[in-house]
Write an enzyme that holds these catalytic residues in place. Sequence first.
Site, PDB file in Angstrom:
ATOM      1  N   LYS A 105       0.828  -1.199   0.000  1.00 40.79           N
ATOM      2  CA  LYS A 105       0.000   0.000   0.000  1.00 40.79           C
ATOM      3  C   LYS A 105       0.871   1.261   0.000  1.00 40.79           C
ATOM      4  O   LYS A 105       2.034   1.217   0.399  1.00 40.79           O
ATOM      5  CB  LYS A 105      -0.880   0.029   1.264  1.00 40.79           C
ATOM      6  CG  LYS A 105      -1.914  -1.068   1.365  1.00 40.79           C
ATOM      7  CD  LYS A 105      -2.643  -0.976   2.694  1.00 40.79           C
ATOM      8  CE  LYS A 105      -3.695  -2.051   2.840  1.00 40.79           C
ATOM      9  NZ  LYS A 105      -4.858  -1.837   1.954  1.00 40.79           N
TER      10      LYS A 105
ATOM     11  N   ARG B  28     -10.421 -11.605   1.586  1.00 38.41           N
ATOM     12  CA  ARG B  28     -11.329 -12.603   1.011  1.00 38.41           C
ATOM     13  C   ARG B  28     -10.706 -13.991   1.029  1.00 38.41           C
ATOM     14  O   ARG B  28     -11.428 -14.998   1.100  1.00 38.41           O
ATOM     15  CB  ARG B  28     -11.725 -12.178  -0.398  1.00 38.41           C
ATOM     16  CG  ARG B  28     -10.606 -12.120  -1.406  1.00 38.41           C
ATOM     17  CD  ARG B  28     -10.921 -11.244  -2.600  1.00 38.41           C
ATOM     18  NE  ARG B  28     -10.934  -9.828  -2.239  1.00 38.41           N
ATOM     19  CZ  ARG B  28     -11.225  -8.844  -3.079  1.00 38.41           C
ATOM     20  NH1 ARG B  28     -11.547  -9.103  -4.334  1.00 38.41           N
ATOM     21  NH2 ARG B  28     -11.213  -7.589  -2.682  1.00 38.41           N
TER      22      ARG B  28
END
Length: 489
Positions: free
Chosen positions: A266, A340
Site C-alpha cells: 500500500k 477474502r
Amino acid sequence: MPKPLPIQFQATDLAALAGQKGRIAVLSEPGQPASPAFRRLDRLTKGALGRAAASEAFGKLKPGEALDLAFPPGIAAEAVQLIRLPKKADQAQARKAGAAVGKTHGAAGSLVLAEAHPRAADIAFGLALRAYEFDSHKTGEKTVPGPVTLMAARPEAVARAAAPMAAVAEGVFFTRDLVNEPANVLTTHDFAARLAAMQELGLDVEILEEEDLTRLGMRALLGVGQGSESPAKVVVMQWHGGPKGEAPFALVGKGVVFDTGGISIKPAAGMEEMTMDMGGAAVVAGVMRTLALRKARANVVGLVGLVENMPDGRAQRPGDVVRSMKGDTIEVINTDAEGRLVLADVMWYAQERFKPRGMIDLATLTGAIIIALGHENTGVFSNNDDLCNAFLAAAKAEGEGAWRMPLGEAYDAKLKSRIADMMNVGGRDGGAITAAQFLQRFVKPETPWCHLDIAGTALLKSDSTLAPKGATGWGVMALDRLIRDRFER
C-alpha cells in the site's frame, strides 16, 4: 481495557440538586409543562434555567441536543445541561441525549434527571457508549471519570431495562478496544489470548494453530500470513444458550491485525490505519462477549481468522496459485486483496463443521465500498432475502447504517482466471461487488448468508453521535438485535 461507566439508578431526589458538584442534565421541551426537577433547578439558579429554556438558542436545538449553562448561580454544579427531549422521543433521540452527557462527563461526575421519561434506559445507554475513551497508551496523569447517577421515578424498572443494554455496551467497548490497539500490541498471539480469556464468561474457546490449519487445508488463509513473524490462527468461540443440539448461527470475521498490502504494498500515507483491518473479527468478538454477558438464549458460533499481511522473503507473490480448504484454486493477482482469502477458508470450515442455520461474515474488505456508500452505511450482500431483510431491520432499529448491494452472475466473469479456478480480484469497477461475489463461491447453496463490508464504518476520523473519533464498534448492536429478534425464544 476500559469498561462502560457504571450508572447508579436512584429515585428522584430534588433535595440533592443544590449540592451536586459535577454536571446536572435536565430534560425539557418547549411547550411542555416543566418537570418538578426543572422547576426546582430554576428556583435554585434564580431563573437562569427558565431563561435558557425560553431562549432562541434552545428552541433551535434538535431532540437530543444540549445547551450548557456553565457555573450557574445558586448551585455547586460546574454546569447544567439543558437537553431538548420530548416525552415521545424515539430510541435514537434518547440515546443522543444520553450521549450529550457522556461526551462532557468528567471527574466530578454527572447527575441525569430522567424522572418519568419512558426512554430513561436508552438515555443511560447513550451516555455509556459516548463516554468511551481509549487512552491505554497515553502517559501522565489521567482523569478518572466521576460517578454517574440517573434519577428516575421508577429506578428499579429502569435498571432492569438497562441491564441487557449494559452487556451490549461492554461488547461495543471490547470491539472498539481491539480496533484501536496498535499492531505491535495486538499481534495474532495477543488477539487470540484476549478471546481465550472470554472462557471465564461461559464461552467455549478453541484456538487452531498453523499445524491445525495446514492439516485442514486452509492454504488460502495460510498464504496471506506466510510473510509475517506472527503465526496465523483461527479462533472458534461457541455460545450454547439455545436448545441442545440445535444448529448454531455463525458469525465469521476477518482478522488481519496489520495489512501492509504484502508484495502489492500500500502507499505509505494512511497505512497506519491498517491496524483496523481486523475490524470484522473485533465485531464478532464483541457480539460473542455480549451474548455471554446477557446469557442469550441462542446457539451462536463466532469464528475469526487472525493473520498479518507482511512483505518479507517468504511472502505470497502476485501470480501465486493457492488451494482453498474447499478445494478450489485461486490465482492471487493482488496480495492486498487478502481478506477474502482468509474468509474463504474460515467460512468453509464453519459450514463443514457446524452446519449453521445461517452465516454472516464481516470484514473491512474493500475501499470500493467507501466510494459507493461513504462512511454512513455498511455494504450488505446476501443470497437470502429473508436473512438480509431481518438484518437490515435490526440495523435500522439500532441506528446502525446498512445498505443492500447487488450480487449477480455477470460479475463472476470478472473473476475468471487463465490458470486457476478464479482470480482473487476482478478489477476496479464494482470492486466491492466482485469481492462479495468471490466470497459467495465459498457459501453452500443451503446456507443463508450475508456479507457485511464494514470498511467505511469500523473506524471514523471524526466523532459520531455515540462514539469519539476512532473505532465505532459498528455492528455489535445490530447483530445482537438480530439474534434476539430472530433466534431467541
